[in-house]
Enzyme design. Structure first.
Site, PDB file in Angstrom:
ATOM      1  N   ALA A  61      38.166  35.248  41.723  1.00  0.00           N
ATOM      2  CA  ALA A  61      36.699  35.189  41.598  1.00  0.00           C
ATOM      3  C   ALA A  61      36.326  35.018  40.135  1.00  0.00           C
ATOM      4  O   ALA A  61      37.082  35.419  39.245  1.00  0.00           O
ATOM      5  CB  ALA A  61      36.106  36.479  42.138  1.00  0.00           C
ATOM      6  N   GLU A 103      43.878  35.384  47.778  1.00  0.00           N
ATOM      7  CA  GLU A 103      43.190  35.569  49.070  1.00  0.00           C
ATOM      8  C   GLU A 103      42.877  34.210  49.712  1.00  0.00           C
ATOM      9  O   GLU A 103      42.971  34.047  50.926  1.00  0.00           O
ATOM     10  CB  GLU A 103      41.908  36.390  48.868  1.00  0.00           C
ATOM     11  CG  GLU A 103      42.224  37.850  48.504  1.00  0.00           C
ATOM     12  CD  GLU A 103      40.994  38.656  48.158  1.00  0.00           C
ATOM     13  OE1 GLU A 103      40.297  38.257  47.196  1.00  0.00           O
ATOM     14  OE2 GLU A 103      40.733  39.665  48.823  1.00  0.00           O
ATOM     15  N   GLU A 123      42.931  42.870  41.235  1.00  0.00           N
ATOM     16  CA  GLU A 123      41.553  43.395  41.222  1.00  0.00           C
ATOM     17  C   GLU A 123      41.478  44.836  40.746  1.00  0.00           C
ATOM     18  O   GLU A 123      40.527  45.243  40.070  1.00  0.00           O
ATOM     19  CB  GLU A 123      40.935  43.298  42.622  1.00  0.00           C
ATOM     20  CG  GLU A 123      40.529  41.905  43.056  1.00  0.00           C
ATOM     21  CD  GLU A 123      41.642  41.090  43.686  1.00  0.00           C
ATOM     22  OE1 GLU A 123      42.821  41.474  43.516  1.00  0.00           O
ATOM     23  OE2 GLU A 123      41.343  40.082  44.323  1.00  0.00           O
TER      24      GLU A 123
HETATM   25  C1  LIG Z   1      26.006  46.589  46.756  1.00  0.00           C
HETATM   26  C2  LIG Z   1      26.742  45.537  46.035  1.00  0.00           C
HETATM   27  C3  LIG Z   1      27.897  45.070  46.840  1.00  0.00           C
HETATM   28  C4  LIG Z   1      28.566  44.050  46.066  1.00  0.00           C
HETATM   29  C5  LIG Z   1      29.749  43.546  46.742  1.00  0.00           C
HETATM   30  C6  LIG Z   1      30.133  42.336  45.991  1.00  0.00           C
HETATM   31  C7  LIG Z   1      31.183  41.650  46.695  1.00  0.00           C
HETATM   32  C8  LIG Z   1      31.640  40.491  45.864  1.00  0.00           C
HETATM   33  C9  LIG Z   1      32.612  39.731  46.660  1.00  0.00           C
HETATM   34  C10 LIG Z   1      33.801  39.521  45.849  1.00  0.00           C
HETATM   35  C11 LIG Z   1      34.923  39.008  46.666  1.00  0.00           C
HETATM   36  C12 LIG Z   1      36.170  39.493  46.031  1.00  0.00           C
HETATM   37  C13 LIG Z   1      37.031  38.411  45.488  1.00  0.00           C
HETATM   38  C14 LIG Z   1      38.261  38.908  44.776  1.00  0.00           C
HETATM   39  O1  LIG Z   1      38.946  39.843  45.563  1.00  0.00           O
HETATM   40  C15 LIG Z   1      37.908  39.468  43.434  1.00  0.00           C
HETATM   41  C16 LIG Z   1      38.638  38.761  42.341  1.00  0.00           C
HETATM   42  O2  LIG Z   1      39.255  37.761  42.493  1.00  0.00           O
HETATM   43  S1  LIG Z   1      38.509  39.465  40.804  1.00  0.00           S
HETATM   44  C17 LIG Z   1      39.476  38.359  39.792  1.00  0.00           C
HETATM   45  C18 LIG Z   1      40.931  38.566  39.948  1.00  0.00           C
HETATM   46  N1  LIG Z   1      41.645  37.751  39.018  1.00  0.00           N
HETATM   47  C19 LIG Z   1      42.154  38.200  37.883  1.00  0.00           C
HETATM   48  O3  LIG Z   1      42.086  39.352  37.567  1.00  0.00           O
HETATM   49  C20 LIG Z   1      42.820  37.196  36.976  1.00  0.00           C
HETATM   50  C21 LIG Z   1      42.233  37.278  35.612  1.00  0.00           C
HETATM   51  N2  LIG Z   1      42.812  36.298  34.717  1.00  0.00           N
HETATM   52  C22 LIG Z   1      44.027  36.447  34.162  1.00  0.00           C
HETATM   53  O4  LIG Z   1      44.757  37.367  34.413  1.00  0.00           O
HETATM   54  C23 LIG Z   1      44.443  35.419  33.168  1.00  0.00           C
HETATM   55  O5  LIG Z   1      43.285  34.829  32.655  1.00  0.00           O
HETATM   56  C24 LIG Z   1      45.329  34.308  33.758  1.00  0.00           C
HETATM   57  C25 LIG Z   1      44.715  33.685  34.967  1.00  0.00           C
HETATM   58  C26 LIG Z   1      46.708  34.910  34.111  1.00  0.00           C
HETATM   59  C27 LIG Z   1      45.532  33.208  32.683  1.00  0.00           C
HETATM   60  O6  LIG Z   1      46.012  33.794  31.490  1.00  0.00           O
HETATM   61  P1  LIG Z   1      46.028  32.968  30.112  1.00  0.00           P
HETATM   62  O7  LIG Z   1      46.647  31.669  30.322  1.00  0.00           O
HETATM   63  O8  LIG Z   1      46.616  33.878  29.094  1.00  0.00           O
HETATM   64  O9  LIG Z   1      44.512  32.659  29.770  1.00  0.00           O
HETATM   65  P2  LIG Z   1      43.352  33.675  29.386  1.00  0.00           P
HETATM   66  O10 LIG Z   1      43.585  34.993  30.003  1.00  0.00           O
HETATM   67  O11 LIG Z   1      43.134  33.641  27.933  1.00  0.00           O
HETATM   68  O12 LIG Z   1      42.104  33.026  30.149  1.00  0.00           O
HETATM   69  C28 LIG Z   1      41.582  31.793  29.731  1.00  0.00           C
HETATM   70  C29 LIG Z   1      40.078  31.871  29.831  1.00  0.00           C
HETATM   71  O13 LIG Z   1      39.715  32.014  31.200  1.00  0.00           O
HETATM   72  C30 LIG Z   1      38.900  33.159  31.378  1.00  0.00           C
HETATM   73  N3  LIG Z   1      39.215  33.727  32.711  1.00  0.00           N
HETATM   74  C31 LIG Z   1      40.427  33.977  33.208  1.00  0.00           C
HETATM   75  N4  LIG Z   1      40.325  34.432  34.456  1.00  0.00           N
HETATM   76  C32 LIG Z   1      39.024  34.447  34.761  1.00  0.00           C
HETATM   77  C33 LIG Z   1      38.290  34.824  35.908  1.00  0.00           C
HETATM   78  N5  LIG Z   1      38.881  35.238  37.030  1.00  0.00           N
HETATM   79  N6  LIG Z   1      36.941  34.736  35.862  1.00  0.00           N
HETATM   80  C34 LIG Z   1      36.320  34.301  34.757  1.00  0.00           C
HETATM   81  N7  LIG Z   1      36.963  33.930  33.613  1.00  0.00           N
HETATM   82  C35 LIG Z   1      38.307  34.004  33.639  1.00  0.00           C
HETATM   83  C36 LIG Z   1      39.299  34.075  30.248  1.00  0.00           C
HETATM   84  O14 LIG Z   1      38.272  34.996  29.992  1.00  0.00           O
HETATM   85  C37 LIG Z   1      39.514  33.079  29.123  1.00  0.00           C
HETATM   86  O15 LIG Z   1      38.255  32.680  28.654  1.00  0.00           O
HETATM   87  P3  LIG Z   1      37.710  33.239  27.260  1.00  0.00           P
HETATM   88  O16 LIG Z   1      37.449  34.700  27.495  1.00  0.00           O
HETATM   89  O17 LIG Z   1      38.789  33.008  26.274  1.00  0.00           O
HETATM   90  O18 LIG Z   1      36.460  32.482  27.026  1.00  0.00           O
END
Ligand SMILES: CCCCCCCCCCCCC[C@H](O)CC(=O)SCCNC(=O)CCNC(=O)[C@H](O)C(C)(C)COP(=O)(O)OP(=O)(O)OC[C@H]1O[C@@H](n2cnc3c(N)ncnc32)[C@H](O)[C@@H]1OP(=O)(O)O
Length: 719
Positions: A61, A103, A123
């Site tokens: 996400a 997912e 997550e």
């Molecule tokens: C009452 C209220 C109720 C509310 C309910 C709401 C429900 C909402 C429904 C949600 C559904 C759930 C979906 C899901 O289960 C949730 C998720 O998926 S959470 C995200 C999980 N993913 C991660 O944790 C991965 C995170 N990323 C990383 O670990 C690393 O970035 C990577 C992918 C391994 C890559 O690593 P690197 O090559 O080293 O690169 P960087 O880390 O430097 O990243 C580059 C750049 O990208 C930005 N970025 C990376 N991942 C994300 C992301 N998932 N979202 C947004 N941005 C991301 C990162 O910040 C870097 O950018 P910069 O910060 O440098 O500008």
């Protein structure tokens, strides 16, 4: 945000196009919904392959969207509809499939991964749980124990491990999209019902309750106070005990609780703070993305004490050849054995061969003529360090970078004794240097942007989280430690005990309270610094030590503890007592209790009952207050940098974000009001006097932490 192509005349190839990680932003979700509709409704299409652009399947996400109102198609029903479709869908996983990305792959009917791909449900590290069906589908695919481990730790697995666990159907070294397309064509005639994970029953272990109980206990020990791992356990329990339709409701309920929690906000802030920290800028305009670092192939480490050994190991294990220098033969031999042992153990743990051929040991600085960079790690003594830098300046070629692993001395004073002040910089490692992830890169006023870029990039190569900071006594981390530990010792005078203060800080989430931490680090270190700075020494009456020194309130208790030879764990006695020298099991010591009581009665201090709230406020608000001063002084460029330093170097609980984020969550107005209150009660403690920046931020309506920078005068910037 999702590209549609027809390949091999009958396969719809859907490519997620949201670089850099193809996160599932609202536009991407929209794109998936549209292209899937098109594929399912086109009679020419018999199968679908989903992949990601630029060699990355999907990073989950879009975390940035979590802080605003939810827009676009919700992920859960979108994924359910892909699984329910009547045409086979194959996920072609390259790079990463993380969180919502995995997912998405789990609702595809088949998963093919490239051999270098990584998969996981991280997550929990963001204070959340996999809420697009991950907690319900993964256990159905790989069983409760394995799913529980992956979901509660957020660990990434390699594609090989994913194949063994049964998460993917095939691993390939070839073009994963092409392999997936061929796979999809072969899947066309096959029934899909057994491929829909939500329809499967969970293979439930007979000892489910015992397993969940054991994992819960482990979490309570390792991730004390954290909500998300416990919620993950509950979601997996629902997968084991409820039909999918009910389990998925439970998953959403648990997510709703986590989603708006302070912990989720803090952990997501930490995710971005860590990435922000690498992006340094100088007042000159030079910055991280336009300054090329030098390539470092060879380095020297001077001094093979605890720090030097760890630094040598950190360099050698990333392929840099190291010449280690000691001053006498015996010390060099001991250092050699230790470094080799550490490298061998590290290599064994990582399943690689130890790079011992990269190491050389010498007694002479003359052998450092040709190295690209030197890291000095001698005793923390300015005169000694200056002598080393003068010598290096003569011996090394003029282009060699000279770095000091000082924990707080003036880097510019060291630069001043060399012939190349622009190539001098501080690299402050944390002990043990081969384990701790933090590196403070201390930029002197004369350090060139190329030197900073090189030190930052070397830190990254060694696997460190590197933060560029300015040059002042103690830099960021140790400068802030002083008000924090001063408050703890003042609280001892007033009636608290070391164990009471430590318990409150550990319940807050610190890995160790301030006194246990000092016992581990060695109380003699601070004692020596206090002696060197003239705060204590032979002139002080040991029976009646004054409580004001150098014009400020001073607590002599730490010196009195040291005078008894109690230096912490290494002597078996410190703020606590241990079974033996080097022991780690801290027990309250009646002798310390006695020392405190005698001290209080000598100075006529009537001990009072100190509340947990006062301990937190006095220690942590004083800590953050110094952080505000550091921002004001331009020693750190952003509050994120301070928070990263405190998380990675000082055990500040990640789910609290760091001292500056914590202050923002408590509310700046409240922090200001409490500091004013405590400063009024202790007017002689300058650390409790609210900093001008804190007052200014409150006067500006307490903007969110990301906006503080706009209120910091940059003219003082040392970065
Ligand atoms: C009452 C209220 C109720 C509310 C309910 C709401 C429900 C909402 C429904 C949600 C559904 C759930 C979906 C899901 O289960 C949730 C998720 O998926 S959470 C995200 C999980 N993913 C991660 O944790 C991965 C995170 N990323 C990383 O670990 C690393 O970035 C990577 C992918 C391994 C890559 O690593 P690197 O090559 O080293 O690169 P960087 O880390 O430097 O990243 C580059 C750049 O990208 C930005 N970025 C990376 N991942 C994300 C992301 N998932 N979202 C947004 N941005 C991301 C990162 O910040 C870097 O950018 P910069 O910060 O440098 O500008």
């Amino acid at each position: 945000m999702a590209r549609y192509e027809l390949v091999k005349r009958s396969v719809a190839l859907i490519t997620l196009t949201n670089p850099p990680v193809n996160s599932l932003s609202s536009a991407v979700r929209h794109g998936i919904a549209k292209t899937m509709d098109r594929a399912l409704s086109d009679p020419k299409v018999t199968a679908v392959v989903i992949c990601g652009e630029n060699g990355r399947f999907c990073g989950g996400a879009d975390i940035r969207e979590f802080s605003g109102p939810m827009r676009g198609p919700p992920l859960l029903p979108l994924l359910d509809s892909i699984e329910a479709g009547e045409k086979p869908v194959v996920a072609a996983i390259e790079g990463v499939a993380l969180g919502g990305g995995l997912e998405l792959a789990l609702v595809c009917h088949y998963r093919i991964a490239h051999s270098k791909a990584r998969l996981g449900l991280p997550e929990v590290t963001l204070g959340l749980l996999p809420a697009a069906g991950g907690t319900q589908r993964l256990p159905r695919l790989i069983g409760i124990p394995a799913a529980l481990e992956l979901i509660t730790t957020g660990r990434h697995v390699s594609s090989q491990e994913a194949l063994k666990l049964g998460i993917v159907d095939q691993v390939t070294e070839q073009n994963v999209c092409e392999v997936a397309v061929e796979f999809a064509l072969r899947a066309v005639a096959k029934p899909l019902s057994s491929r829909r994970l939500s329809a499967l029953t969970v293979p439930c272990p007979p000892d489910l309750d015992a397993l969940l109980e054991a994992v819960t206990m482990q979490i309570q020990k390792k991730a004390r106070g954290m909500m998300a791992p416990l919620a993950c356990v509950q979601a997996v329990r629902a997968a084991a005990t409820m039909p999918y339709s009910q389990g998925i409701k439970r998953e959403s309920e648990l997510m709703a609780t986590l989603f708006n929690s302070g912990q989720a906000r803090a952990l997501q802030y930490c995710f971005f703070a860590e990435r922000t920290a690498g992006k340094w800028t100088l007042p000159s305009g030079a910055q991280w993305n336009d300054t090329k670092p030098r390539e470092i192939r060879s380095a020297a480490v001077i001094g093979l004490g605890t720090m030097g050994r760890g630094i040598a190991v950190s360099l050698a294990r990333v392929g840099i050849s190291v010449i280690a220098v000691e001053s006498d033969k015996k010390l060099m031999e001991t250092g050699r054995q230790m470094v080799i042992g550490m490298l061998e153990r590290d290599a064994k743990r990582r399943g690689v061969s130890a790079s011992l051929n990269l190491l050389k040991f010498t007694l002479s600085l003359q052998n450092l003529k040709d190295v690209d960079l030197v890291i000095e790690a001698v005793f923390e003594d300015m005169a000694l360090k200056k002598r080393v830098f003068q010598e290096l300046s003569k011996v090394c070629r003029p282009t060699t970078l000279l770095c000091s692993n000082t924990s707080g001395l003036d880097v510019d004073a060291l630069a001043g004794v060399t012939d190349r002040p622009q190539l001098v910089i501080g690299m402050h490692f944390f002990s043990p240097a081969h384990v701790m992830k933090l590196l403070e890169v201390v930029c002197g006023p004369r350090s060139s942007s190329e030197t900073i870029a090189t030190a930052m990039s070397l830190g990254k190569r060694m696997g460190k989280v590197s933060v560029a900071v300015g040059n002042c006594p103690g830099f960021v981390g140790n400068r802030m430690l002083k008000p924090y530990s001063d408050q703890a010792t003042f609280l001892l005078e007033e009636g608290a005990t070391p164990e009471q203060i430590d318990k409150v800080l550990e319940d807050f989430g610190f890995a160790m309270g301030v006194f246990r931490m000092s016992d581990l680090a060695g109380l003699d270190v601070g004692w020596r610094v206090r002696k060197e700075s003239g705060l204590t020494g032979p002139d002080v009456d040991p029976k009646n030590p004054p409580r004001r020194r150098q014009g400020r309130k001073y607590c002599p208790i730490p010196d009195m503890v040291c005078e008894q030879g109690r230096f912490g764990q290494k002597t078996g006695r410190g703020w606590y007592m241990y079974d033996k020298p080097g022991g780690t099991n801290a027990k309250p010591d009646p002798l310390i209790q006695n020392l405190l009581e005698t001290y209080r009665s000598r100075y006529g201090i009537k001990p009072r009952n100190i509340t947990d709230q006062e301990i937190i406020e006095r220690c942590l608000f004083a800590l953050a207050n110094e952080g505000f001063r550091i921002l004001e002084d331009g020693i750190a460029a952003r509050p994120e940098d301070i928070d990263v330093i405190y998380q990675f170097g000082y055990g500040f609980p990640r789910h609290r974000g760091g001292p500056m984020f914590y202050a923002s969550m408590v509310g700046l107005e409240r922090v200001l009001e409490r500091l004013e209150h405590y400063h009024q009660a202790h007017p002689d403690v300058s650390h409790l006097e609210p900093s001008p920046l804190l007052k200014k931020l409150v006067a500006c309506g307490s903007p969110p932490i990301q906006k503080w920078r706009e209120h910091i005068k940059t003219m003082h910037s040392h970065l």
